[in-house]
Design a protein around this motif. Structure first.
Motif, PDB file in Angstrom:
ATOM      1  N   ALA A 139       0.822  -1.205   0.000  1.00  8.84           N
ATOM      2  CA  ALA A 139       0.000   0.000   0.000  1.00  8.84           C
ATOM      3  C   ALA A 139       0.861   1.262   0.000  1.00  8.84           C
ATOM      4  O   ALA A 139       0.594   2.218  -0.745  1.00  8.84           O
ATOM      5  CB  ALA A 139      -0.940  -0.002   1.205  1.00  8.84           C
ATOM      6  N   VAL A 140       1.902   1.279   0.842  1.00  5.97           N
ATOM      7  CA  VAL A 140       2.780   2.452   0.911  1.00  5.97           C
ATOM      8  C   VAL A 140       3.471   2.692  -0.428  1.00  5.97           C
ATOM      9  O   VAL A 140       3.529   3.833  -0.919  1.00  5.97           O
ATOM     10  CB  VAL A 140       3.831   2.277   2.033  1.00  5.97           C
ATOM     11  N   LEU A 141       3.975   1.629  -1.049  1.00  5.82           N
ATOM     12  CA  LEU A 141       4.651   1.801  -2.328  1.00  5.82           C
ATOM     13  C   LEU A 141       3.671   2.243  -3.417  1.00  5.82           C
ATOM     14  O   LEU A 141       3.968   3.147  -4.212  1.00  5.82           O
ATOM     15  CB  LEU A 141       5.334   0.493  -2.743  1.00  5.82           C
ATOM     16  N   PHE A 142       2.491   1.640  -3.440  1.00  2.00           N
ATOM     17  CA  PHE A 142       1.476   1.985  -4.437  1.00  2.00           C
ATOM     18  C   PHE A 142       1.040   3.441  -4.288  1.00  2.00           C
ATOM     19  O   PHE A 142       0.936   4.186  -5.271  1.00  2.00           O
ATOM     20  CB  PHE A 142       0.272   1.051  -4.283  1.00  2.00           C
ATOM     21  N   LEU A 143       0.797   3.860  -3.053  1.00  4.02           N
ATOM     22  CA  LEU A 143       0.338   5.223  -2.808  1.00  4.02           C
ATOM     23  C   LEU A 143       1.465   6.245  -2.962  1.00  4.02           C
ATOM     24  O   LEU A 143       1.217   7.416  -3.242  1.00  4.02           O
ATOM     25  CB  LEU A 143      -0.295   5.326  -1.423  1.00  4.02           C
ATOM     26  N   THR A 144       2.711   5.821  -2.774  1.00  5.73           N
ATOM     27  CA  THR A 144       3.847   6.695  -3.061  1.00  5.73           C
ATOM     28  C   THR A 144       3.919   6.985  -4.555  1.00  5.73           C
ATOM     29  O   THR A 144       4.140   8.135  -4.969  1.00  5.73           O
ATOM     30  CB  THR A 144       5.163   6.053  -2.585  1.00  5.73           C
ATOM     31  N   ARG A 149       3.461  15.417  -5.956  1.00  3.13           N
ATOM     32  CA  ARG A 149       3.845  15.613  -4.549  1.00  3.13           C
ATOM     33  C   ARG A 149       5.281  15.141  -4.337  1.00  3.13           C
ATOM     34  O   ARG A 149       5.768  14.260  -5.041  1.00  3.13           O
ATOM     35  CB  ARG A 149       2.918  14.827  -3.612  1.00  3.13           C
ATOM     36  N   ASP A 150       5.926  15.713  -3.346  1.00  3.08           N
ATOM     37  CA  ASP A 150       7.291  15.301  -3.001  1.00  3.08           C
ATOM     38  C   ASP A 150       7.313  14.148  -2.012  1.00  3.08           C
ATOM     39  O   ASP A 150       8.323  13.462  -1.872  1.00  3.08           O
ATOM     40  CB  ASP A 150       8.075  16.478  -2.401  1.00  3.08           C
ATOM     41  N   ASP A 151       6.209  13.941  -1.289  1.00  6.61           N
ATOM     42  CA  ASP A 151       6.147  12.906  -0.263  1.00  6.61           C
ATOM     43  C   ASP A 151       4.927  12.025  -0.485  1.00  6.61           C
ATOM     44  O   ASP A 151       3.988  12.375  -1.209  1.00  6.61           O
ATOM     45  CB  ASP A 151       6.072  13.534   1.136  1.00  6.61           C
ATOM     46  N   CYS A 152       4.944  10.879   0.190  1.00 10.97           N
ATOM     47  CA  CYS A 152       3.797   9.979   0.165  1.00 10.97           C
ATOM     48  C   CYS A 152       2.718  10.513   1.107  1.00 10.97           C
ATOM     49  O   CYS A 152       2.990  10.801   2.270  1.00 10.97           O
ATOM     50  CB  CYS A 152       4.210   8.569   0.595  1.00 10.97           C
ATOM     51  N   VAL A 153       1.510  10.646   0.596  1.00  8.44           N
ATOM     52  CA  VAL A 153       0.385  11.122   1.398  1.00  8.44           C
ATOM     53  C   VAL A 153      -0.717  10.074   1.345  1.00  8.44           C
ATOM     54  O   VAL A 153      -1.141   9.649   0.267  1.00  8.44           O
ATOM     55  CB  VAL A 153      -0.139  12.473   0.883  1.00  8.44           C
ATOM     56  N   ILE A 154      -1.178   9.656   2.537  1.00  6.48           N
ATOM     57  CA  ILE A 154      -2.258   8.681   2.637  1.00  6.48           C
ATOM     58  C   ILE A 154      -3.331   9.257   3.551  1.00  6.48           C
ATOM     59  O   ILE A 154      -3.064   9.544   4.722  1.00  6.48           O
ATOM     60  CB  ILE A 154      -1.763   7.332   3.206  1.00  6.48           C
ATOM     61  N   ALA A 155      -4.526   9.452   3.022  1.00  3.64           N
ATOM     62  CA  ALA A 155      -5.668   9.954   3.799  1.00  3.64           C
ATOM     63  C   ALA A 155      -5.291  11.208   4.583  1.00  3.64           C
ATOM     64  O   ALA A 155      -5.522  11.302   5.790  1.00  3.64           O
ATOM     65  CB  ALA A 155      -6.184   8.869   4.736  1.00  3.64           C
ATOM     66  N   GLU A 198       6.357   9.185   6.649  1.00  3.01           N
ATOM     67  CA  GLU A 198       7.783   9.457   6.785  1.00  3.01           C
ATOM     68  C   GLU A 198       8.577   8.782   5.665  1.00  3.01           C
ATOM     69  O   GLU A 198       8.249   7.676   5.231  1.00  3.01           O
ATOM     70  CB  GLU A 198       8.301   8.980   8.138  1.00  3.01           C
ATOM     71  N   SER A 199       9.636   9.475   5.237  1.00  2.00           N
ATOM     72  CA  SER A 199      10.449   8.934   4.145  1.00  2.00           C
ATOM     73  C   SER A 199      11.094   7.613   4.515  1.00  2.00           C
ATOM     74  O   SER A 199      11.255   6.731   3.673  1.00  2.00           O
ATOM     75  CB  SER A 199      11.524   9.953   3.742  1.00  2.00           C
ATOM     76  N   LYS A 200      11.443   7.435   5.812  1.00  2.00           N
ATOM     77  CA  LYS A 200      12.084   6.177   6.208  1.00  2.00           C
ATOM     78  C   LYS A 200      11.130   4.991   6.038  1.00  2.00           C
ATOM     79  O   LYS A 200      11.568   3.875   5.752  1.00  2.00           O
ATOM     80  CB  LYS A 200      12.592   6.250   7.652  1.00  2.00           C
ATOM     81  N   THR A 201       9.822   5.237   6.190  1.00  2.00           N
ATOM     82  CA  THR A 201       8.835   4.177   5.965  1.00  2.00           C
ATOM     83  C   THR A 201       8.783   3.805   4.496  1.00  2.00           C
ATOM     84  O   THR A 201       8.701   2.623   4.146  1.00  2.00           O
ATOM     85  CB  THR A 201       7.445   4.636   6.436  1.00  2.00           C
ATOM     86  N   VAL A 202       8.830   4.807   3.627  1.00  2.00           N
ATOM     87  CA  VAL A 202       8.829   4.556   2.183  1.00  2.00           C
ATOM     88  C   VAL A 202      10.095   3.807   1.776  1.00  2.00           C
ATOM     89  O   VAL A 202      10.048   2.852   0.995  1.00  2.00           O
ATOM     90  CB  VAL A 202       8.726   5.881   1.412  1.00  2.00           C
ATOM     91  N   TYR A 203      11.252   4.230   2.316  1.00  2.00           N
ATOM     92  CA  TYR A 203      12.514   3.549   1.997  1.00  2.00           C
ATOM     93  C   TYR A 203      12.475   2.088   2.447  1.00  2.00           C
ATOM     94  O   TYR A 203      12.936   1.189   1.740  1.00  2.00           O
ATOM     95  CB  TYR A 203      13.691   4.253   2.680  1.00  2.00           C
ATOM     96  N   ARG A 204      11.929   1.866   3.626  1.00  2.00           N
ATOM     97  CA  ARG A 204      11.849   0.491   4.141  1.00  2.00           C
ATOM     98  C   ARG A 204      10.928  -0.367   3.277  1.00  2.00           C
ATOM     99  O   ARG A 204      11.240  -1.524   2.976  1.00  2.00           O
ATOM    100  CB  ARG A 204      11.361   0.504   5.588  1.00  2.00           C
ATOM    101  N   ALA A 205       9.794   0.212   2.862  1.00  2.00           N
ATOM    102  CA  ALA A 205       8.864  -0.524   2.007  1.00  2.00           C
ATOM    103  C   ALA A 205       9.518  -0.899   0.685  1.00  2.00           C
ATOM    104  O   ALA A 205       9.409  -2.041   0.211  1.00  2.00           O
ATOM    105  CB  ALA A 205       7.604   0.314   1.763  1.00  2.00           C
ATOM    106  N   LEU A 206      10.229   0.059   0.092  1.00  2.00           N
ATOM    107  CA  LEU A 206      10.916  -0.200  -1.172  1.00  2.00           C
ATOM    108  C   LEU A 206      11.992  -1.267  -1.010  1.00  2.00           C
ATOM    109  O   LEU A 206      12.131  -2.175  -1.848  1.00  2.00           O
ATOM    110  CB  LEU A 206      11.534   1.093  -1.695  1.00  2.00           C
ATOM    111  N   THR A 207      12.731  -1.197   0.090  1.00  2.00           N
ATOM    112  CA  THR A 207      13.794  -2.175   0.350  1.00  2.00           C
ATOM    113  C   THR A 207      13.220  -3.574   0.530  1.00  2.00           C
ATOM    114  O   THR A 207      13.755  -4.559  -0.002  1.00  2.00           O
ATOM    115  CB  THR A 207      14.588  -1.773   1.606  1.00  2.00           C
TER     116      THR A 207
END
Length: 463
Positions: A334-339, A347-353, A358-367
């Motif tokens: 979900a985080v990767l899809f919504l990013t 947008r520069d950041d992931c926004v959900i609802a 946080e960028s570290k959450t996006v990085y972790r999801a991608l990793t």
């Protein structure tokens, strides 16, 4: 002349500074799984565990790994190969693997009123996915309590179906099936209808399918999501995490069922010969089960290649964090899809609802997704080139995603694996259970890795 003052604690401090630190919580959890697998291998290798003499150590280890990692891939049919003792060992491994050894040992320590230190709470917090160490003990009680509640309900409901069919043996079948379904393990005792038959004999039995689906969903949603659902009538509010889990889980269940039904509706080898209601139920069951449960009511080997590819994606995504299921987790997807959606919107950041992620959450999801994809598809390549010519590329991908997602669905590849490929799948199942990033950190992280360092900003053009 005065001698310079020597600090007597200086050497001591320097010594302590160089002293290797203790293991991280992630490393302790990984080691606990290895210990359980080793014990399971020993017990399943005993002659008393098998109906037909002593089992090969490599096959016993594969079964123990699959059970502890709540996967369900088997090189021997559970009912055909194992005695009641062997089946009981597998069930214990499933229960320990589903809840985690650290969770269970911590629960019994608390039950015996043993005091837990800060280090114990750190490990426990990592094991039960608690937000903070202070609430780890409360979360532990919730996890064990909900597991006992759901498994008890599942056993009771299945008794009405299996006791009339199997007699007294139906009690054991109900216990085994309920725990296996709740832990998303995929093991079953229906090999008496034919080896590796799973729930195919119950494709017309909506009651059994509904109960098993309920157990799979109960274990796969995550314990903390259930806590929020139970408290919802009072609080009238769900956290962002719970909302993302619920929304994307429903989308994947319904969307997966619709696509599976659409692609297999007229396939005579899978569900073409079923009635309309049977097809709808089979599609929904397979969509739910593919999300790490590992039970099937149709012949998966007979499904079309596009259907297998869809199921591979669902297996790879898996269940929710803090659940008994595996995969990269639905929130990671979900985080990767919504990013991607946020970036496409400028947008520069992931926004959900209306929440900034946080960028570290996006990085972790991608990793997690990249490492998981490398493990799943890398093992598929190895298996494809090291098994018989009868294994197709899509079958190798399907089976490898099943191993990584700790699902257990099979199209017959696992039964053909050579010993080297079995060891590879054991490693993939282990990675899928403990998490690719957690495993990588436990093997490579150093004590000073997390210290912030001031670095110059680098500019790279992408896209």
């Amino acid at each position: 002349m005065k001698k310079p003052f020597k600090n007597p604690f200086r050497h001591h401090r320097a010594k302590n500074r160089n002293k290797p630190r203790g293991y991280s919580p992630t490393q302790i959890i990984c080691v606990s799984f290895v210990i359980v697998i080793a014990l399971g291998t020993l017990l399943l290798s005993l002659p008393i565990a098998s109906r037909y003499g002593r089992m090969r150590v490599i096959d016993a280890m594969f079964t123990a790994t699959s059970a502890t990692c709540v996967t369900g891939l088997v090189v021997r049919d559970t009912w055909t190969q194992f005695t009641a003792f062997g089946q009981a060992v597998i069930l214990v491994l499933i229960q320990v693997g589903g809840l985690g050894l650290v969770t269970l040992t911590s629960f019994f320590a608390l039950a015996m009123r043993r005091r837990m230190g800060f280090r114990d709470l750190r490990v426990l917090g990592e094991s039960v996915s608690a937000d903070g160490y202070a609430q780890a003990k409360d979360v532990l009680r919730i996890v064990v309590g909900l597991a006992a509640l759901f498994e008890g309900i599942g056993i009771l409901l299945l008794l009405f179906a299996f006791v009339p069919q199997f007699g007294p043996e139906g009690i054991w079948v109900s216990v085994f099936t309920a725990i296996s379904a709740f832990c998303n393990a995929g093991f079953d005792l229906f090999g008496q209808f034919g080896a590796y038959s799973s729930l195919v004999p119950y494709v017309h039995n909506y009651y059994v399918q509904a109960v098993v689906m309920f157990m799979i969903i109960a274990g796969g949603l995550g314990f903390m999501v259930w806590v929020e659902l139970i408290q919802y009538p009072k609080k009238r509010k769900l956290s962002l995490h719970a909302r993302v889990v619920l929304i994307f889980s429903v989308l994947l269940w319904v969307g997966g069922a619709a696509l599976i039904g659409l692609m297999e509706w007229n396939n005579p080898a899978s569900m073409g010969g079923l009635s309309v209601s049977d097809k709808i139920m089979a599609s929904l069951f397979q969509s739910v089960s593919t999300r790490t449960a590992g039970m099937n009511t149709i012949d998966l080997a007979a499904c079309g290649p596009i259907t297998k590819l869809l199921m591979s994606v669902l297996q790879f995504i898996g269940a929710a964090p803090g659940s008994t299921g595996g995969g990269v987790k639905v929130t990671t997807f979900a985080v990767l899809f919504l990013t991607i959606r946020s970036v496409a919107q400028g947008r520069d950041d992931c926004v959900i609802a209306d929440h900034h992620i946080e960028s570290k959450t996006v990085y972790r999801a991608l990793t997690i997704i990249v490492i998981g994809a490398l493990a799943a598809f890398g093992s598929a390549v190895v298996v494809y080139y090291n098994t018989s010519d009868a294994v197709s590329v899509i079958d190798a991908i399907f089976e490898s995603c099943s191993a990584f997602g700790t699902v257990g669905l099979s199209v017959g590849v696992t039964a053909r694996l050579k010993d080297g490929a079995k060891l590879l799948y054991m490693a993939v199942m282990f990675m899928g259970r403990v998490g690719p990033v957690s495993l990588a950190m436990s093997l490579t992280a150093k004590p000073d890795d997390n210290k912030r360092k001031i670095m110059p900003v680098g500019h790279i053009n992408v896209g």
